[in-house]
Design an enzyme around this catalytic site. Structure first.
Site, PDB file in Angstrom:
ATOM      1  N   HIS A  38       0.705  -1.228  -0.095  1.00  0.00           N
ATOM      2  CA  HIS A  38       0.066  -0.076   0.064  1.00  0.00           C
ATOM      3  C   HIS A  38       0.843   1.217   0.106  1.00  0.00           C
ATOM      4  CE1 HIS A  38       1.045  -0.556   4.241  1.00  0.00           C
ATOM      5  NE2 HIS A  38       0.366   0.626   4.599  1.00  0.00           N
ATOM      6  N   HIS A  40       1.248   3.971   2.019  1.00  0.00           N
ATOM      7  CA  HIS A  40       1.673   4.791   3.307  1.00  0.00           C
ATOM      8  C   HIS A  40       3.225   5.020   3.116  1.00  0.00           C
ATOM      9  CE1 HIS A  40      -2.021   3.761   5.913  1.00  0.00           C
ATOM     10  NE2 HIS A  40      -2.209   4.775   4.962  1.00  0.00           N
ATOM     11  N   ASP A  42       5.799   4.724   5.075  1.00  0.00           N
ATOM     12  CA  ASP A  42       6.866   3.854   5.810  1.00  0.00           C
ATOM     13  C   ASP A  42       6.926   2.523   4.913  1.00  0.00           C
ATOM     14  OD1 ASP A  42       4.176   3.450   6.651  1.00  0.00           O
ATOM     15  OD2 ASP A  42       4.608   2.000   8.225  1.00  0.00           O
ATOM     16  N   HIS A  43       6.116   2.420   3.778  1.00  0.00           N
ATOM     17  CA  HIS A  43       6.001   1.417   2.750  1.00  0.00           C
ATOM     18  C   HIS A  43       6.830   1.563   1.576  1.00  0.00           C
ATOM     19  CE1 HIS A  43       3.968  -1.390   5.538  1.00  0.00           C
ATOM     20  NE2 HIS A  43       3.543  -0.213   6.041  1.00  0.00           N
ATOM     21  N   HIS A 119      -7.133  -1.832   4.888  1.00  0.00           N
ATOM     22  CA  HIS A 119      -6.293  -1.070   5.927  1.00  0.00           C
ATOM     23  C   HIS A 119      -6.509   0.375   5.645  1.00  0.00           C
ATOM     24  CE1 HIS A 119      -2.923   0.502   7.753  1.00  0.00           C
ATOM     25  NE2 HIS A 119      -2.162   0.725   6.737  1.00  0.00           N
ATOM     26  N   HIS A 248       6.656  -5.235  11.633  1.00  0.00           N
ATOM     27  CA  HIS A 248       6.075  -4.003  11.833  1.00  0.00           C
ATOM     28  C   HIS A 248       5.668  -3.776  13.249  1.00  0.00           C
ATOM     29  CE1 HIS A 248       3.137  -0.920  10.605  1.00  0.00           C
ATOM     30  NE2 HIS A 248       3.886  -0.893   9.462  1.00  0.00           N
TER      31      HIS A 248
HETATM   32 ZN   LIG Z   1       3.015   0.450   8.031  1.00  0.00          ZN
HETATM   33 ZN   LIG Z   2      -0.205   1.528   6.533  1.00  0.00          ZN
END
Ligand SMILES: [Zn+2]
Ligand SMILES: [Zn+2]
Length: 289
Positions: A38, A40, A42-43, A119, A248
């Protein structure tokens, strides 16, 4: 990074990924498929650093990035406006928008597929890596049947029937051993509701999934659309998976507390640390195959 045969997949690419690849000693060779769960930050933030390095090489191989529509939009913005600002994005970088679950890559012995994940308002996907079940070619049977070397062996190995130069008809059945079950690894990123996932992860030899919170902070997990260690363990149990690998984890916890909570529900659990490496073995049934 997921490795199978010559394949190298990166699942998500957070900040610092490039440095971790260097530290791991795995290198960038063949690392040409990036699967994003996805959008976000941090990814995906590491995509900028990784691609800017790769683009600087004289000749770069094709790189394929996969993700939901919003994810790919965000990442292609990052690449187009920041990494390649003022220059053309190299033709060897390909963005693939995933619209719905299904097969992404398939070869004779391998299949990569994806499935939707819930999510926090994202168009998230999980990934399933499958080494297909197979029947081994038994050379001793071929010898016993006096099958001469030649293209027929390949045909027979693929389960087909062939007619030999001497007129005999041989069936794949005659030279193939018992079926060796496939091996499945499922990787899920962030997840706020595991209920629709059970079918997608069912029977996996290993499941990688987040466990951001402990059950004592279940309200927070719900608010931010994340899993608690117990929720992930319950999913592994319900899906009858072989091994659970948790990632995570929020920095507020110690790994051993996450592990204790999960293992109470699903004993075969590990909490992955940076640079850990796991081998997903063939199933025990194929010990003699
Ligand atoms: Zn995350
Ligand atoms: Zn996320």
């Amino acid at each position: 990074m997921v490795r199978y045969g010559d394949f190298r997949f990166l699942v998500d690419c957070g900040e610092g990924t490039q440095r971790q690849i260097l530290l791991s000693g795995l290198g960038f060779r063949n690392l040409n498929k990036i699967l994003l769960t996805h959008g976000h930050l941090d990814h995906i933030l590491g995509v900028a650093g990784l691609l800017s390095t790769i683009i600087r090489w004289e000749s770069i191989e094709d790189i394929d990035l996969y993700g939901g529509r919003d994810t790919i939009e965000r990442v292609s913005d990052l690449v187009t406006r920041i990494v390649c600002r003022g220059t053309r994005v190299p033709a060897s970088i390909h963005f693939h928008v995933i619209e719905k679950g299904g097969t992404l890559i398939e070869t004779a012995d391998f299949r990569l597929s994806c499935f939707p994940v819930l999510h926090r308002g994202t168009d998230s996907f999980g990934y399933r890596f499958e080494r297909k079940s197979r029947r081994p070619f038994l050379p001793e049977r071929a010898e016993a049947l006096s099958i001469p070397p030649g293209p027929w062996r390949r045909e027979l190995a693929a389960g087909k029937s062939v007619t030999l130069p001497d007129g005999r008809r041989i069936d794949g059945e005659d030279v193939l051993g018992a079926e060796i079950p496939g091996t499945v690894l499922t990787v899920v990123g962030d997840c706020g509701d595991p209920r629709p996932l059970c079918a997608s992860v069912a029977g996996s030899d290993a499941l990688v999934i987040e466990a951001t919170y402990l059950e004592e902070d279940a309200a927070m997990a719900k608010k931010y659309s994340h899993m608690t260690a117990r929720m992930s363990a319950q999913l592994a149990k319900d899906g009858n998976v072989g091994r659970l690998i948790l990632t995570h984890v929020s920095r507020r916890y110690r790994d051993r507390d996450i592990l204790r909570e999960a293992a109470a529900v699903f004993p075969n659990t590990v909490v992955a640390r940076d640079l850990d490496s796991f081998h997903i073995p063939d199933r025990p049934e194929d010990a003699e195959g």
